[in-house]
Every structure is written in structure tokens, then in C-alpha cells.
Design an enzyme around this catalytic site. Structure first.
Site, short mmCIF file in Angstrom:
data_model
loop_
_atom_site.label_atom_id
_atom_site.label_comp_id
_atom_site.label_asym_id
_atom_site.label_seq_id
_atom_site.Cartn_x
_atom_site.Cartn_y
_atom_site.Cartn_z
N ASP A 412 0.86 -1.18 0.00
CA ASP A 412 0.00 0.00 0.00
C ASP A 412 0.90 1.24 0.00
O ASP A 412 2.11 1.13 0.25
CB ASP A 412 -0.87 -0.03 1.26
CG ASP A 412 -1.75 1.20 1.39
OD1 ASP A 412 -2.30 1.64 0.36
OD2 ASP A 412 -1.87 1.71 2.51
N THR A 414 -0.32 4.90 1.15
CA THR A 414 -0.60 5.82 2.25
C THR A 414 -0.49 5.10 3.59
O THR A 414 -1.18 4.12 3.84
CB THR A 414 -2.02 6.39 2.10
OG1 THR A 414 -2.13 7.01 0.82
CG2 THR A 414 -2.31 7.40 3.19
N ARG A 626 -2.14 14.64 -2.25
CA ARG A 626 -3.44 13.97 -2.26
C ARG A 626 -4.52 15.02 -2.50
O ARG A 626 -4.56 16.03 -1.78
CB ARG A 626 -3.70 13.25 -0.95
CG ARG A 626 -2.71 12.14 -0.66
CD ARG A 626 -2.72 11.75 0.80
NE ARG A 626 -4.02 11.29 1.26
CZ ARG A 626 -4.46 10.04 1.16
NH1 ARG A 626 -3.68 9.13 0.58
NH2 ARG A 626 -5.63 9.68 1.60
N THR A 706 -2.24 1.44 -4.90
CA THR A 706 -2.74 2.61 -4.19
C THR A 706 -4.03 3.12 -4.79
O THR A 706 -4.32 2.89 -5.96
CB THR A 706 -1.67 3.73 -4.19
OG1 THR A 706 -2.19 4.89 -3.56
CG2 THR A 706 -1.26 4.09 -5.61
N ASN A 846 -8.51 -1.33 4.46
CA ASN A 846 -8.63 -1.61 3.03
C ASN A 846 -7.50 -2.51 2.52
O ASN A 846 -7.51 -2.91 1.36
CB ASN A 846 -8.66 -0.31 2.22
CG ASN A 846 -7.41 0.52 2.42
OD1 ASN A 846 -6.72 0.40 3.44
ND2 ASN A 846 -7.08 1.35 1.46
#
Length: 1207
Positions: A412, A414, A626, A706, A846
Site C-alpha cells: 500500500d 498511504t 493527495r 494505491t 482496506n
């Protein structure tokens, strides 16, 4: 809990209807009568007592034994033990029963201890006390005595004993704050709000009057959903997760709350989620199963040979042996029925050769891996994060060696590669962009292009956790002078209103703290505060904002906005909306979300602002930021009321509530007006670029998965050294002009077909180009970037092979805009399709599916709670610790476990074959060579400890050298130490040594005499042979040790000494064949000469083989050992390499080559004298050095695997 215990605490019924008036429960929902146990009695609700144990006093033995005999090896030995009890067995049943019993005893003792600890924990929890309403008073009752429908009171800092419906709290407006750390690890507080109709039921007198009926869903494991209705005072009130308090959570900042029990015990959501992580077995363990099957085949083969030999041997020629005389077992040698002889001898030999299968192997490996995990990985200070006081944690010991063979890492971004500490950095409002700061990624982009960026901070720049914005035009009310002040105002209000953040502490800008579901949300609210729109209070129905400079510069005004509806964010919607009422009565909807979903819902017109904002978003993404888009819409009261009726209906639905709410939200989130965009910086974690570079040099390929924009992901990949300018990049994206034209036509079938064909075309051309690059001599590395839309179609069965081939040929892969499901699909694609060992690492909920899909799952205990950690196999605090976990502990564990397995094969095969050779001397009769106790204790005592010591303490090179030469890790990827050739080599030397041990003991024995002048007998010779076997296999251990510690010496010396102590005692107490045997043979010169010469002769072949192998065909680690044999572990080589960084590329290469280890090694040998061996070290130090034809060491030590990705 049974019916009697459930009735132990009586609460009288106050209902007029009798039991006959209670309708049966519907299968899809449950009906609960509040504060009425008698009416609830006909429904078999479970009690609130929980049990996490595997066994009870009655099931322990049967269930425990069943678990043990599910292992094929244990089941095999049970069969052999039964067979050994029959008359055809040449050995006592004790030979197999003793080791099997010890193995079972150890395993069952371990299971019993673990289960006893679980039971203790359960008892502590079940006997906690809670206030329950009884006869209009609060009575303290144990948790285990709670029942569905009871009304309970939970005080501040107390834990909820069951899943409760929240009725009332001491806070105003029926609000309470809860901490869910026990559910998901998140420590930020969450708000829960009771229904307004139940706020008054707070005291015991008032609560005793509460009579309601709850219709809700059946128990399930979904933590974040709840569907139900409260039927109360002739009204049906919809219930949502906002009114549910889950077991295990605690009350904070609230005096106490009152609630109704709806789910108890094992039906609570936390207990329904307490399932084990999917069982994983390491690749090496699966290969071990195949090895055990091969040993079964070998066992059957030698038994088959012996049985055939017995059938031929039994004939009338040996009439003088009187084999056909009646008696026990005489049928086994009846020459008139040779088939019966064959069958009976086969079973006889199966019991005789049964030690070939190492029963203690599994126990030894489990012990080794358990200690590796708990003592080495968990206590490694190099993986301890001081800032958060977080050590590494091995949550399972089954996969230690798998860490040493990982070839693909799926990460991942973040919170895994980045810090997940969000800071508001830039924004765009209308057609203007604001923020003059320079991100880390922008600096690195400039450095790659040979430029240098100077950052000039203004005097008014403000820095606070969550806010790192610098632009005078928006600060301190200066936005009023901008060309678009009204849009600025809407922008700031959107930031201050559209969120679910909870304020904590004093209502002052300096002291207030925000509890947010994500760091992004907190950063946006902090930004609103800094811009003069200070959110300081929240109630269930309103948000309070202190606005500055709205009417005129410097003026403050407190404004309350009534919150009518919150349309929450989820992974499908990718947006959040809030409908609020202004003090003047106006209704506004504020929305924030991903640019893709916001743009789809914008009103027509304002194309210039849309185009400019899209350009700004791309700029922000290119800087690694972001992004979110902000929009709003003014609503008419009539339109809102019509929509709100649909919303209430959807919220009251008992089936598909979430889906219906999303559909209703779509109706109002249309024709939005774009306000602008935000850009938040999430900096890389410390050490990430160096860690990724090290892992790549170790032969590991890294894929980043991502949900960020493609520009952001690419620049993070550059900043983290995953992608470099020298790589050829393939970008597969659905965001093309042609794609936008098709999307504008709005036909979903046409869009899907077009994207699929476009992806197929891009994949095909990229794969062809990649293959041409791989065939060229340039050796240029490749990188792949693909977005979520393209990936969705690329994972189609008809295209996934092309995607897989392209991805496997790339040095780095970045997948953008991917969903949690797609993360798991990509992981499984490589795991199953390429049959490669995979590792997934992430920090959020997630990432759970991806973590569980890989061979090894690593969770990062970061800012997004502990769900990833709870689903993982290993947990670390920072991504950079992954290098130590793999290159040090993983590589060591792999080598050690390989040695344990191959050594077990060697020692058992050597021992069994000496018995096999003896069979040829006994007419294949099945006569035993060794005493039963000798055979029983061989694996359990006399050879058990040394191999465990090797599995724990053997170390080929130090941890610092493992990091310094990451290429050593490739030996694990290629499975160098557990290949068929390695197993075959061990088997060959077992055969060789067993022949030496048998013949060199038997042949001289014919001329040996004891002190009485008599020839040595069978048991004298067998004891001598057994002694030589024990000494040989224990000394052989030193040949496979890379390091010898005091524990090695104690284990080997102690095992040999244990044999002599045992035989000294056993020869005295044992009457019969073994009586005084050891004393008899020790009185002869034969014993001492044999003990000295036979192990030497047996081990000489191994010694020569290892010398040749190390001299002419060294492993990589052996080269490093030679280089650093006389060096201290620390070195200044890193500093020397930094000096070369100021030289031109050719000069730097020459300088780096000059610093390679060749000049410091004074050792000689084939691998170290041959010119060009430095190319191996050059690759370890990241220095390019072309392979030369005469570079023998590189060819010897780094053979390419037989199959590769180039085709």
C-alpha cells in the site's frame, strides 16, 4: 447458558400479553422486547457468557488426539505401533510407542496450557460486573448473566458488556463518545447519538417505564452496519449504526449511558469477527510433505526388497534351520506358501525400518520456529520503533522461513510508504491556485532533472500539525481582497462544515483537539480554522463555527449551522455530503470527494473553471499531493422535503439499507457547483527509498497498489526509488482523450467495450515492446503503471495472462486508483498465476484482503488503526524494518529450517540403512540389529538437541553483512538450500556412511575377542555400531555449522555423553542380551580403534566434498565469509563510496570498483584468485560491471535458475 441459569436474575414482566401472544421469530430478523425477560423467554437467545477455548474437560482428549492424528506422520506411527504389537513384529511395541507418546505428550501439553490461559481470560471477562435494571434500581450483575432485552447502565471508561441499543446519556442531546480500540485499534473518539424519543429514560425510575419492541437484523459480523427499527409509543423509529454500542468499546467523556441489550455472547459483532486469520502453510512445509512421501516410498521400497529376498531365501535347502516347525510366527517362513512369507515379511520390515520417517521432525521444527519468532524477531532492537514504543511482532511462527523466499512485495502507499501524517499544503479556489510551498517530491523531481529549487518562506507562514500552508493571499482575512471572495467563503465553509470530526478540549483555537476518522479530515478542519473559520462545537443536530472577517475584516461571529443530513463517505461513493440549514433559513449541500466522482455530478457551464481545476489537480498530483474536489448546491425547501421523505424511507428499510441510501443520495448530489480543490501532503516515511533500493538489489520486485491519482503515485514511486529515469516506463491508462469522448456520449455498454479494447491494445503493444527490450543487449529495466479502470479489464480472464507476463518482466509496478478487492486480485494473480512467493504489506482496513491473499501478510501499526495488524502474520511499525525482517531474519530462518530438515533426513536414513544392511546377513528374516530402547531413544534423546541448536543459532553471516550484501537473499528466492540436488546429496552420503558404519564395524569384529577370549556376539557388535552411529551423526553436525557457539558444543557433547550414561546404566539393569555389553566391549582394543577410525572414515567423504564445493563452487555467503573472515564487522566503506559521488560517471564507477572487497581479502582460493570475481560484489554495491567470459566466481556463485521470465 442454559434456561435455568438464564432465569437466575428475575425481572418481572410488565406486558399484558401472555406467552401465547408472542409470535415466532422471522428467519431474517429478530424481535426483542425491551425490559421484559419473560416475554423474551420463548426465543432461545444465547447467554452472554463467552468461551474462546478449543476444548473442555470432556473433549480435550478425543478432540486433541484427533487434531494430532490429522498429521500423516503421527497417523503413520500409530499404525506402526499397532503393527508392532502383533506377533510378526521383530521389535517391542515400545520402540514406536515411546517416541509417539512423547511427541503426543509434548503437543497436547502445549495445547492444554494455551487453552488453560484462554479459559482464565474468559473467566475474567465473564465475571466483570455491570449495572442492570431490576425492580427500578440498578443492581450489579456479572456480564455472563446478562440477557437480551435487559436495560443496563455503563459508566465512564467502562466497557460495553454486549451489543447495546443506545437510549440515553448524561450528555446533552443524547450524545456519547466511544473509543473502539478493541475493535479496530483506532483511538480517536467516535460520536453516537440516541434517538430523541428515548433521551429521557436516564434514571432507574424512568428507565423502568421503558417498553419498546426492537425489530432488527439477525446477528452478523459487519462492524459498521446495522439495520433495525424501534417500535415505541405506536411509532416505528429507524435505527442505524449511530445508535448501536458494540461490545468491547468503552465510554469516554460521558458520565454514563443507558442501553438495551440486543446481541449477547457469541452473537455480538466483535465475537463474530474473532475468527482466526486464514491458515497459511509455508512453501517449504509443503515441500517437506513431498519429502515425507518420498521417504514413505523409500521405506516401502527397501521393505519390498527385503520381502522378496525373504521369499527366495526360505527353501528346503535350509531344512536344518527348521523354519517350518510350528510355533509363534512360523507361518512367516513356510516355504510352501511364499506369497504369505512375502506379505508377512513386508509387514515385519515396515515395523523394523519405521525410524526412517522422523516422527520428531515436526515437533523440532515447531519448537525452532516458535523460538525464532518469540525470542529473535520480537526482540530485535533493529525493528523497534522508539517514537511509538512498538517492537516487531510475529503473530504466527508458521511462516518464518517463507520470509526468506519472498520474490514479490505488494505494498500500500498511504501510511505504508508514507507517514499518513497529512498536512494541508495547497489549494485552488475558483480559477486561482494558492500555496507556494515545495514538496519533497518536487525537490526530487528537480534533482533528477539537474535543477535546484529555492523555497522562500513568507514571514506570515503558519506551521501546525496538519497545516503547512504558505500564501499571504488567504491568511488573516486577506482573502477578502481576492477577485473571488464569495467563492473563498464557500470554500472555507465547506471545509468547516462537511465532515464528521469531533472537537475535544477547550473551545479555543490553541487548545482544541480534533478527533477525526482519518488524518485527511483533521487536516481540512485545521485548515478551515487557520483561514478564520474555526469549528469548535458539535451537537447531533448542529455545527458551531466561529467565522472571522466575513462581514468585515477583523470581525468575529459565532454561527450555528443545523445539520439535516450526513451522506457518509464509503469506498463505493468516494465522496461525503452534508445538508445544512443556515441561520437565515437557506438550505445548502456541501460535497467533497474524489475528482472523478465530483466532476460526474457537476452542473453544466463554468467550463473554464472545470478545465483550470483539472489542470491544478494534475499539478498537485505531479507534486505527490493527495487531492479532493469541493462543490456545493443550494436547495429549495420543497425539493429537499420530497427528497428527505425518500431518505427516511431508505433509512428505515430492513433490507439492502446501504444500497437504498446510496441510490437516494444520488438523487440530490447532482448539478453541483465546483468550488475548488485541496492538496494535502503525506511525506514519505524515514528510510523508505533506501529500503526499496536494498530490497530490489536482493532480487525482490515491488508492486505499489494505491487508491491515489496516477500522477501522485508515479511521483511517490520516483521519490521512493521504485522507478528511476533510466527505466523504460509503460503507462496503461483509461484517462485518454478518446476515452473522454466516449464517456461524454454516456453509453455504459459502449464505454466498457471501448476501455476493454483500448486496454487490450495497450497491453499487447507494451508486452511486445518489453520483450524487445529484454532481448536487446542494453539490459534496460522496465516499469509498469496502470490505473484502476484499466486494471479492472486487464484482470479479465482473457487479458490477465498478458498483464501477468508484462508485470513479471518489469522491475517495478504501480497500480493506481485500485479498490481493496483489486489489491487482493492482483496479489492472487502473481501468487497463483506465476507461482511466486508473495508478501503484502499495508496499514489500513482496506489492505486486509490483500494481506490475507499473499503467502505472507505484514501489517504496519500506523495511523489507521490495527485492522491490518490483526489480519497479518507479522507486524512492524515502519516500512524500513521490512529489510531486516526479510534479509536478516527471513534469510536466517530459511537456511536454518532447511538444515534442520535435511539433517533429519540424513541421520534417520543413515540409522535405518545400517539395519537394512544387516537384513542381508540374516536371510531377510527381519531380525533386529539394535535393541528396542536404542531404536526408541535415537530421535528422542541422543540426536534431538544438536539439530535444534543449529535451527536456533546457526548464522552464515552477521546481520550487518546481510544488509550490506542484499544479493545473498537470492539464494532463498532460488531455493538453493532445499533443491532436489541438495536432498539427493544428503541421501547419497547417508548411504555411503551407513555402508562404512556397518561394514567397518562388522568385518573387524570377527577377529575381536573379549577379556574372556570369546568372540564378540551380536549385541556386542550392534552396540558398537550404534555408538559409532551416534558419534558420527552428531559430529557431522559441525560440518554444516557456519558458526559454533557454546550451545553447539554443549548439545553435541551432551548428546554423546547421554548415550554413554544411558548404556552404562542400561547394561547393568537390563537382564538378557544387553547385560553388561558396554563393559565387555570397552574392555577390548576393538572398541577404541573402531570408535576412533570408523567415524573418521565415515566423515572423510563429506569433508572432501565440502572442501571441493567451497573451493570450486562456493555459495554466495561463503564468498562473503572468506572476504570478511579477518575483518571487524564495522567498515568505513559507505563513507568511501560517498566520496565517489562527486566524480563523473566513469570515474565514479572506477572508484567504486576500486573499493570492492578484493583489496582487503588476503585469502586465496579458486573463487578469490580468479580475475573478475569483483563483478559479484559490484552488483551488491549497486555498481554496474559487465559480466566477462572469464568471471568464474560469478558463474559459480550466481547461477541463474533453469526457468526465468524471459521466453
Amino acid at each position: 447458558m442454559d434456561r435455568n441459569s438464564r432465569a437466575s436474575v428475575q425481572i418481572p414482566s410488565t406486558r399484558t400479553s401472555g406467552l401465547s401472544g408472542v409470535e415466532p421469530q422471522a428467519p431474517d430478523r429478530r424481535t426483542i422486547f425491551c425490559n421484559d425477560r419473560r416475554t423474551n423467554l420463548p426465543t432461545p437467545f444465547p447467554g452472554n457468557s463467552i468461551s474462546t477455548t478449543k476444548f473442555n474437560i470432556f473433549t480435550f482428549l478425543p478432540k486433541g488426539l484427533f487434531e494430532q492424528f490429522r498429521r500423516v506422520a503421527n497417523l503413520y506411527f500409530l499404525g506402526i505401533s499397532i503393527l508392532a504389537a502383533t506377533p510378526i513384529s521383530p521389535i517391542s511395541p515400545i520402540t514406536n510407542v515411546v517416541p509417539l507418546s512423547m511427541v503426543l505428550l509434548i503437543s497436547l501439553t502445549k495445547e492444554a496450557f494455551e487453552d488453560w490461559k484462554r479459559r482464565q481470560n474468559d473467566n475474567v471477562i465473564n465475571n466483570r460486573m455491570i449495572d442492570v435494571l431490576q425492580d427500578q434500581t440498578w443492581e450489579s450483575v456479572a456480564w455472563k448473566n446478562l440477557q437480551v432485552g435487559d436495560i443496563v447502565r455503563v459508566k465512564q471508561d467502562g466497557y460495553f458488556p454486549a451489543d447495546l441499543l443506545f437510549l440515553a446519556s448524561t450528555n446533552a442531546d443524547g450524545v456519547c463518545y466511544i473509543e473502539t480500540a478493541n475493535l479496530d485499534g483506532e483511538t480517536n473518539l467516535k460520536i453516537r447519538k440516541a434517538l430523541e424519543k428515548t433521551w429521557e429514560y436516564l434514571t432507574s425510575e424512568k428507565a423502568s417505564e421503558f417498553q419498546g419492541e426492537i425489530e432488527c437484523e439477525q446477528p452478523n459480523n459487519s462492524l459498521y452496519t446495522f439495520t433495525g427499527n424501534l417500535i415505541f409509543q405506536a411509532q416505528t423509529l429507524p435505527l442505524s449504526p449511530n445508535q448501536i454500542l458494540l461490545r468491547g468499546c468503552s465510554v469516554k467523556n460521558t458520565g454514563y449511558i443507558v442501553g438495551v441489550v440486543i446481541f449477547t455472547g457469541h452473537e455480538t459483532k466483535v465475537m463474530m469477527n474473532s475468527m482466526n486469520v486464514p491458515s497459511k502453510r509455508s512453501t517449504l512445509e509443503r515441500k517437506l510433505d513431498k519429502l515425507i512421501l518420498a521417504l514413505f516410498a523409500t521405506l516401502f521400497g527397501i521393505c519390498f526388497i527385503g520381502a522378496i529376498g525373504s521369499g527366495f531365501f526360505v527353501s528346503n535347502k535350509y531344512f536344518y534351520l527348521r523354519l517350518d516347525v510350528g510355533g509363534e510366527g512360523s507361518g512367516q517362513f513356510n516355504s510352501s506358501n511364499r506369497f504369505l512369507v512375502f506379505v508377512l515379511t513386508l509387514f515385519t520390515l515396515l515395523t523394523l525400518y519405521s525410524p526412517l520417517i522422523p516422527i520428531s521432525l515436526y515437533v523440532s521444527i515447531e519448537m525452532v520456529k516458535f523460538i525464532q519468532s518469540t525470542q529473535f524477531i520480537n526482540n530485535d532492537w533493529c525493528m523497534y520503533h522508539k517514537e511509538t514504543n512498538t517492537p516487531a511482532l510475529a503473530r504466527t511462527s508458521n511462516l518464518n522461513e517463507e520470509l526468506g523466499q519472498v520474490e514479490y512485495i505488494f505494498s500500500d502507499k498511504t501510511g505504508t510508504l508514507t507517514r499518513n501524517l497529512m498536512e494541508f499544503f495547497k489549494c485552488s479556489i475558483g480559477d486561482q491556485v494558492y500555496g507556494t510551498g515545495v514538496t519533497e517530491i518536487e525537490r526530487q523531481i528537480a534533482e533528477r532533472n539537474g535543477m535546484k529549487i529555492e523555497e522562500n518562506k513568507s514571514d506570515t507562514a503558519v506551521k501546525e500539525k496538519g497545516f503547512n500552508f504558505d500564501d499571504d493571499r488567504l491568511m488573516q482575512g486577506a482573502w477578502r481582497n481576492e477577485p473571488n471572495p464569495d467563492i473563498c467563503k464557500e470554500f472555507f465553509r465547506c471545509l468547516a462544515i462537511c465532515h464528521t470530526v469531533l472537537p475535544e478540549g477547550d473551545e479555543s483555537p490553541e487548545k482544541i483537539k480534533y478527533q477525526a476518522a482519518s488524518p485527511d479530515e483533521a487536516a481540512l478542519v485545521i485548515a478551515a480554522k487557520k483561514f478564520g473559520f474555526f469549528f469548535y462545537r458539535r451537537t447531533p443536530t448542529a455545527i458551531y463555527v466561529r467565522e472571522s472577517h466575513v462581514e468585515k475584516k477583523g470581525q468575529l461571529q459565532d454561527t450555528s449551522y443545523e445539520i439535516l443530513n450526513v451522506l457518509e463517505f464509503n469506498s463505493t461513493r468516494k465522496r461525503q455530503s452534508v445538508i445544512c440549514r443556515y441561520p437565515d433559513g437557506r438550505l445548502l449541500l456541501y460535497c467533497k470527494g474524489a475528482d472523478t466522482v465530483i466532476y460526474e455530478r457537476l452542473a453544466d457551464g463554468a467550463d473554464d473553471i472545470k478545465k483550470l481545476t483539472r489542470e491544478y489537480l494534475e499539478q498537485f498530483g505531479s507534486s505527490g499531493l493527495r487531492t479532493l474536489c469541493l462543490a456545493y448546491k443550494e436547495l429549495s425547501i420543497h425539493a429537499y422535503e420530497i427528497w428527505n421523505e425518500k431518505f427516511v424511507q431508505a433509512k428505515s428499510s430492513l433490507s439492502d439499507r446501504d444500497k437504498k441510501l446510496d441510490e437516494v443520495a444520488e438523487l440530490i448530489e447532482t448539478d453541483l457547483i465546483l468550488i475548488g480543490s485541496t492538496a494535502i501532503e503525506d511525506k514519505l516515511q524515514e528510510g523508505v527509498p533506501a529500503c526499496i533500493e536494498t530490497l530490489q538489489r536482493a532480487g525482490i520486485k515491488i508492486w505499489v497498489l494505491t487508491g491515489d491519482k496516477i500522477e501522485t503515485a508515479i511521483n511517490i514511486a520516483y521519490a521512493s526509488n521504485l522507478i528511476s529515469n533510466e527505466m523504460k516506463k509503460f503507462i496503461i491508462s483509461a484517462e485518454t482523450d478518446a476515452m473522454r469522448e466516449v464517456e461524454e456520449r454516456g453509453d455504459p455498454v459502449e464505454i466498457a467495450h471501448f476501455i476493454r479494447e483500448e486496454v487490450k491494445k495497450q497491453l499487447k503493444s507494451s508486452l511486445e515492446e518489453a520483450q524487445s527490450y529484454l532481448r536487446s543487449l542494453s539490459g534496460q529495466k522496465l516499469a509498469l503503471v496502470i490505473d484502476g479502470k484499466s486494471l479492472m479489464h486487464a484482470l479479465d480472464p482473457s487479458l490477465r495472462v498478458m498483464l501477468l507476463n508484462l508485470g513479471l518482466n518489469c522491475h517495478g509496478v504501480v497500480c493506481c486508483r485500485v479498490s481493496p478487492l483489486q489489491k487482493a486480485q492482483v496479489t492472487r494473480l502473481v501468487k497463483k498465476g506465476a507461482n511466486k512467493i508473495t508478501l503484502s504489506i499495508g496499514d489500513g482496513a482496506n489492505d486486509v484482503s490483500m494481506i490475507q491473499a499473499a503467502h505472507v501478510g505484514v501489517g504496519i501499526s500506523g495511523m489507521e488503526g490495527m485492522q491490518a495488524v490483526m489480519a497479518s502474520d507479522f507486524a512492524i511499525a515502519q516500512f524500513r524494518f521490512l529489510a531486516d525482517l526479510l534479509l536478516v531474519h527471513g534469510r536466517w530462518s530459511y537456511q536454518r529450517v532447511c538444515k534442520v530438515i535435511t539433517y533429519f533426513l540424513y541421520k534417520n536414513l543413515t540409522f535405518t540403512l545400517t539395519q537394512f544392511w544387516f537384513t542381508f546377513q540374516t536371510g531377510f528374516s527381519g531380525q533386529r540389529f539394535y535393541d528396542d530402547w536404542y531404536q526408541s531413544l535415537y530421535n528422542v534423546i541422543f540426536t534431538a538437541l544438536p539439530v535444534i541448536v543449529v535451527g536456533l543459532f546457526d548464522k552464515d553471516v552477521s546481520a550487518s553483512l546481510s544488509r550490506k550484501y542484499p544479493g545473498l537473499y537470492m539464494e532463498g528466492i532460488r531455493n538453493v538450500f532445499f533443491k532436489r540436488s541438495v536432498v539427493a546429496t544428503w541421501a547419497f552420503f547417508s548411504i555411503y556412511q551407513s555402508l562404512i558404519l556397518f561394514n567397518f564395524v562388522i568385518l573387524p569384529s570377527s577377529g575381536a575377542k573379549n577379556s574372556a577370549g570369546k568372540t564378540l556376539g551380536h549385541w556386542d557388535v550392534s552396540t558398537m555400531a550404534y555408538t559409532c552411529v551416534i558419534v558420527t551423526v552428531n559430529l557431522r553436525l559441525f560440518m554444516i555449522c557456519n558458526s559454533v557457539t557454546r550451545w553447539h558444543l554443549i548439545a553435541v557433547g551432551g548428546s554423546i555423553l547421554a548415550w554413554f550414561i544411558f548404556t552404562f546404566i542400561y547394561s547393568v539393569v537390563k537382564l538378557g542380551n544387553e547385560h553388561f555389553v558396554i563393559y565387555v566391549i570397552m574392555s577390548t582394543p576393538y572398541f577404541y580403534l573402531t570408535l576412533l577410525l570408523v567415524p573418521f572414515a565415515a566423515l572423510f567423504g563429506d569433508f572432501v566434498f565440502h572442501g571441493i564445493q567451497r573451493w570450486f563452487f562456493p555459495y554466495d555467503y561463503q564468498i562473503i565469509q572468506e572476504i570478511h573472515r579477518d575483518e571487524p564487522e564495522s567498515s568505513n566503506r559507505t563513507e568511501l563510496l560517498e566520496v565517489g559521488s562527486n566524480l563523473t560517471p566513469p570515474e565514479a564507477r572506477s572508484y567504486a570498483m576500486s573499493q570492492l572487497p578484493r583489496e582487503v581479502s588476503k585469502h586465496t582460493g579458486f573463487a578469490f584468485d580468479s580475475p573478475g570475481y569483483e563483478s559479484f560484489f559490484a552488483s551488491q554495491f549497486g555498481v554496474y560491471s559487465p559480466l566477462k567470459a572469464w568471471d568464474v566466481a560469478r558463474r559459480a556463485s550466481r547461477r541463474a535458475p533453469k526457468t526465468g521470465h524471459r521466453k
